[in-house]
Enzyme design. Structure first.
Site, PDB file in Angstrom:
ATOM      1  N   LYS A 278       0.767  -1.134   0.119  1.00 40.71           N
ATOM      2  CA  LYS A 278      -0.144  -0.031   0.136  1.00 40.71           C
ATOM      3  C   LYS A 278       0.770   1.151   0.087  1.00 40.71           C
ATOM      4  O   LYS A 278       1.658   1.470   0.599  1.00 40.71           O
ATOM      5  CB  LYS A 278      -0.862   0.051   1.200  1.00 40.71           C
ATOM      6  N   GLU A 364     -19.605  -8.692   8.457  1.00 35.62           N
ATOM      7  CA  GLU A 364     -20.659  -8.049   9.279  1.00 35.62           C
ATOM      8  C   GLU A 364     -21.700  -9.095   9.647  1.00 35.62           C
ATOM      9  O   GLU A 364     -22.158  -9.010  10.660  1.00 35.62           O
ATOM     10  CB  GLU A 364     -21.500  -7.258   8.309  1.00 35.62           C
ATOM     11  N   ARG A 392     -26.008  -5.416   5.529  1.00 40.74           N
ATOM     12  CA  ARG A 392     -25.366  -6.900   4.890  1.00 40.74           C
ATOM     13  C   ARG A 392     -25.500  -8.061   6.093  1.00 40.74           C
ATOM     14  O   ARG A 392     -25.369  -9.351   5.705  1.00 40.74           O
ATOM     15  CB  ARG A 392     -23.847  -6.833   4.844  1.00 40.74           C
TER      16      ARG A 392
END
Length: 491
Positions: A278, A364, A392
């Protein structure tokens, strides 16, 4: 702007370039990306990490005929720049401008709309099966980050895809795991070897020859797994039915392109593991990829600067302060987040109460049922979750929490309109989908002080309660010094 990037308006232009020009093109693309995001704000670290991978994919595969599905979607700025949207990047995440995520209505190169995680393998598998059913020869490619691999949906799709006999390629963009030995010349050679036609043909012939002698076949299979296992973590994905290749350096075009070219000629589900960094190429983002994940406007030569005056606290910070206050007051409190520690304001809680902090990954559904299990045993779980992500876990909210009337507090961040992130992140559905759930209440604070007090009110109840708050800062109202609650059920 001058140079190679100026000549690339579609991936077809990219594919006409000689291989030696791809490295300078990637450097130009990274430089353009950095200065573009610095002017508009947006996701930066994740996009800097996918420059070479994006170049290689569009160079090797015949997009948009071959489909690429980008998981989560916040690493697709290089993809947008190379697919005809370079001149509109100054409108990124603005009214009338281009989306910060893949959007089917925006470009034929955006094969699937994404912004929530872990959907890419399922969608790409659907596309691969559809191509097979229609008699079309095309590849479907899912690019999924390692964070998105924490969700059960990704493994449900892998389980289905492994027996699908389709031209599906899953690319694991691994930008967090610590893998030191595999990135190098030997590993590059092994990855290309394992993706090559000779290896694939030899493996197929070997299976046919040895299948008449099951003990020998099993022995050969185990020897192959052990040989691969010495240099790669292949076994898990091989068991799902994929041919595992890698890991390879995701910033090395001389490794990526030959490997992808070999894979393009293989049939059946393939799994390519690439290691990226990243913030690659911008030292400040490499050093602090979290801070540069989604920065606002900034000067790339200076980097992010702390504001001179302390701004008004955001609602996320108000929640974080309340969480610490209540945790100090009640040892039963447990904080849960599905991989949104910073976004939900839980950094201080994690530092002060590490034994009561649980980041369950981008999962979730598990987060909500995990909270239900804690509540069954007398603890007081608080689930910090964005409004758009709670949908979700709707089945778990109804079946596992509400029908059992368990005292779980849901702190819904980013409720209502969210602006730049667009409709996928707008918390527009929580009021209607929560109002119809039995045993559950919903509280909407008007300001920061009321938010702090309503969280306390929700915490006192013997049934599930959700407290929704908007993105950003409020009016600057004072917070209570001590734990205070408001009368339940009154406006």
């Amino acid at each position: 702007m001058t140079g190679l990037l100026q000549t690339i308006n579609t991936p077809a232009d990219l594919r006409r370039l000689p291989r030696p020009q791809l490295r300078p093109l990637a450097d130009e693309l990274r430089e353009f990306l950095l200065h573009s995001v610095a002017k508009t704000g947006g996701h930066l670290s994740s996009n800097l990490g996918t420059v070479e991978l994006t170049v290689a994919l569009h160079y090797v595969f015949d997009t948009p005929h071959d489909r690429i599905v980008w998981d989560v979607g916040h690493q697709t700025y290089p993809h947008k720049i190379l697919t005809g949207r370079r001149d509109r990047m100054h409108t990124l995440r603005q009214l009338g401008g281009i989306s910060g995520f893949p959007l089917r209505s925006e470009s034929e190169f955006d094969a699937f709309g994404t912004a929530h995680s872990s959907t890419s393998i399922s969608a790409a598998l659907g596309m691969a099966v559809a191509a097979r059913q229609k008699g079309e020869r095309r590849h479907a490619i899912a690019v999924i980050g390692d964070g998105a691999m924490t969700a059960g949906m990704a493994f449900e799709a892998l389980n289905n895809a492994g027996v699908s006999d389709t031209r599906l390629l899953v690319i694991l963009n691994d930008n967090d795991m610590s893998i030191s030995p595999p990135v190098g010349a030997l590993n590059r050679y092994l990855a290309q070897l394992m993706s090559g036609r000779f290896y694939s043909a030899a493996k197929h012939v070997g299976k046919q020859v040895l299948s008449v002698a099951p003990p020998l076949f099993e022995l050969a299979k185990r020897l192959e797994e052990q040989a691969k296992g010495m240099v790669v973590p292949a076994t898990l994905f091989e068991k799902f039915g994929f041919n595992y290749i890698g890991p390879i350096d995701g910033h090395d075009l001389d490794s990526l392109i030959p490997t992808l070219e070999n894979i393009r000629h293989l049939d059946g589900p393939q799994f390519l593991h690439v290691v990226t960094k990243k913030g690659q190429g911008y030292k400040l983002a490499e050093a602090d990829p979290i801070a540069y994940h989604g920065p606002g406007k900034f000067d790339p030569s200076v980097g992010l600067q702390k504001p001179a005056a302390a701004p008004k606290p955001t609602f996320s910070q108000v929640f974080g302060q309340w969480l610490c206050d209540m945790a100090a007051h009640d040892r039963r409190l447990v904080g849960i987040t599905p991989a949104m520690r910073e976004g939900s304001g839980m950094v201080e809680f994690h530092q002060r109460f590490p034994d009561r902090y649980h980041d369950v990954g981008i999962a979730e559904q598990h987060a909500v049922t995990f909270a239900a299990g804690l509540a069954c045993e007398g603890l007081k779980p608080v689930v910090a979750i964005y409004s758009t992500f709670l949908q979700r876990a709707y089945d778990q909210l109804v079946h596992d929490v509400a029908l059992q009337n368990l005292p779980v507090v849901f702190a819904l961040d980013r409720a209502g309109i969210v602006g730049a992130d667009g409709p996928t992140h707008a918390g527009a559905s929580d009021i209607p989908f929560i109002r119809c759930i039995p045993n559950m209440a919903l509280a909407c604070p008007a300001d920061e002080g009321e938010c702090h007090r309503l969280l306390s009110t929700a915490y006192e109840q013997a049934h599930p309660v959700a407290v929704r708050d908007p993105r950003g800062a409020g009016a600057g109202t004072e917070l209570p010094v001590h734990i205070e609650s408001l009368p339940y059920g009154k406006g």
